[in-house]
Design an enzyme around this catalytic site. Structure first.
Site, mmCIF file in Angstrom:
data_model
loop_
_atom_site.group_PDB
_atom_site.id
_atom_site.type_symbol
_atom_site.label_atom_id
_atom_site.label_comp_id
_atom_site.label_asym_id
_atom_site.label_seq_id
_atom_site.Cartn_x
_atom_site.Cartn_y
_atom_site.Cartn_z
ATOM 1 N N CYS A 160 -39.600 -11.899 48.609
ATOM 2 C CA CYS A 160 -40.022 -11.798 47.211
ATOM 3 C C CYS A 160 -41.469 -11.345 47.070
ATOM 4 C CB CYS A 160 -39.737 -13.116 46.487
ATOM 5 S SG CYS A 160 -39.459 -12.897 44.729
ATOM 6 N N HIS A 173 -34.250 -14.290 47.674
ATOM 7 C CA HIS A 173 -34.633 -15.526 48.368
ATOM 8 C C HIS A 173 -33.542 -15.963 49.325
ATOM 9 C CE1 HIS A 173 -38.377 -16.576 46.265
ATOM 10 N NE2 HIS A 173 -37.861 -15.760 45.360
ATOM 11 N N GLU A 190 -33.864 -17.822 51.831
ATOM 12 C CA GLU A 190 -34.147 -19.184 52.339
ATOM 13 C C GLU A 190 -33.388 -20.250 51.543
ATOM 14 O OE1 GLU A 190 -36.123 -17.585 50.296
ATOM 15 O OE2 GLU A 190 -36.795 -19.071 48.813
HETATM 16 N N1 LIG Z 1 -44.387 -13.698 41.206
HETATM 17 C C1 LIG Z 1 -43.701 -12.524 41.712
HETATM 18 C C2 LIG Z 1 -42.853 -12.913 42.917
HETATM 19 C C3 LIG Z 1 -41.706 -13.814 42.521
HETATM 20 C C4 LIG Z 1 -41.457 -14.931 43.519
HETATM 21 O O1 LIG Z 1 -41.830 -14.892 44.679
HETATM 22 N N2 LIG Z 1 -40.816 -15.973 42.978
HETATM 23 C C5 LIG Z 1 -40.520 -17.182 43.698
HETATM 24 C C6 LIG Z 1 -41.433 -18.303 43.242
HETATM 25 C C7 LIG Z 1 -40.945 -19.671 43.627
HETATM 26 C C8 LIG Z 1 -40.439 -19.755 45.065
HETATM 27 O O2 LIG Z 1 -41.278 -19.733 46.005
HETATM 28 O O3 LIG Z 1 -39.210 -19.776 45.276
HETATM 29 C C9 LIG Z 1 -42.827 -11.887 40.643
HETATM 30 O O4 LIG Z 1 -42.577 -12.562 39.623
HETATM 31 O O5 LIG Z 1 -42.407 -10.742 40.837
#
Ligand SMILES: N[C@@H](CCC(=O)NCCCC(=O)O)C(=O)O
Length: 252
Positions: free
Chosen positions: A120, A227, A229
């Site tokens: 991400c 994600h 994970e």
């Molecule tokens: N903020 C960026 C990346 C989005 C992101 O990584 N969200 C996950 C946040 C919570 C987690 O760690 O699962 C965007 O909005 O593009």
């Protein structure tokens, strides 16, 4: 011989770039539990959090001790100044020290050819570090879908699979997963606009948004916009991503 002297049993040590958060009156360097557990359980490596102390210490002091690096997701946005744009008028959080540490780490990792896996925001960091740019609000780009989660929903809904990604035939992600289409979750407002130098697109969403990239000059350099994970133990396809990363760290 004591276990402490028998290095045959040592698992790879993987650095996890941290985020800076203010909790009460204090600054903390943080990493999400689900990332650390996926690295430990699915990649079978030892995660260690890299603090955003790049103003005090040279990232090379870390790189020389590590077998790989993981770039996590984060609610913070990459500062658009790093790709020559002004911040749009949105209630976004930013994390300059995460930006700086990520960019320094990515450049050092490529130089050292140390295995890299990003998720991400981690994908976004890699793209920007290599001269690419981001859409600051993907959902406001004509032709793009809304890739955000509904934060009012329970986590199992937020991190549930919502759209397909089309995997580039014979690419790294295809070789790892054995799939040309994968259903994934989606929790991001930003997304890749211009692809950075030396990156290969490994998957795209149905609206053509880039959803995975690999770093051409690295033995293992992969990042995905979703994600993997999330409950990785219950998701054999996503698990292959962490297993391949762990294997790359073990092969060093
Ligand atoms: N903020 C960026 C990346 C989005 C992101 O990584 N969200 C996950 C946040 C919570 C987690 O760690 O699962 C965007 O909005 O593009």
């Amino acid at each position: 011989m004591s276990d402490y002297k028998n290095d045959q049993k040592l698992k790879p040590l993987v650095g996890v770039v941290s985020d800076v958060q203010i909790i009460g009156p204090h600054i903390f360097h943080t990493s999400g539990d689900k990332y650390l557990r996926a690295l430990s359980q699915a990649a079978d490596v030892i995660p260690v959090v890299i603090p955003c102390l790049q103003d005090d210490q040279d990232i090379k002091q870390w790189i020389r001790r590590l077998d790989g690096v993981f770039l996590t997701g984060a609610y913070s946005m990459v500062d658009p100044k790093h790709y020559g744009e002004q911040k749009i008028d949105k209630p976004y959080d930013y994390d300059e020290r995460r930006d700086e540490l990520s960019f320094q780490t990515i450049r050092s990792l490529i130089e050292a050819d140390l295995p890299l896996l990003g998720v991400c925001r981690g994908l976004q960091d890699i793209n920007v570090a290599l001269g690419g740019s981001l859409y600051q609000a993907v959902q406001e780009v004509p032709g793009n879908n809304d890739h955000r989660e509904d934060k009012n929903q329970p986590l199992d809904i937020q991190y549930g699979d919502v759209h397909n990604v089309n995997v580039t035939q014979d690419g790294l992600l295809h070789r790892i997963t054995g799939r040309t289409q994968i259903k994934v979750n989606s929790l991001h407002s930003q997304g890749i606009n211009k692809v950075g130098e030396g990156l290969t697109v490994e998957a795209r969403a149905d609206d053509n948004l880039v959803e995975a990239i690999s770093v051409d000059q690295m033995t293992f350099g992969l990042a995905v916009q979703w994600h993997p994970e999330w409950k990785v133990a219950e998701n054999p396809i996503q698990r292959t991503i962490f297993e391949a990363f762990g294997d790359a760290c073990r092969a060093r």
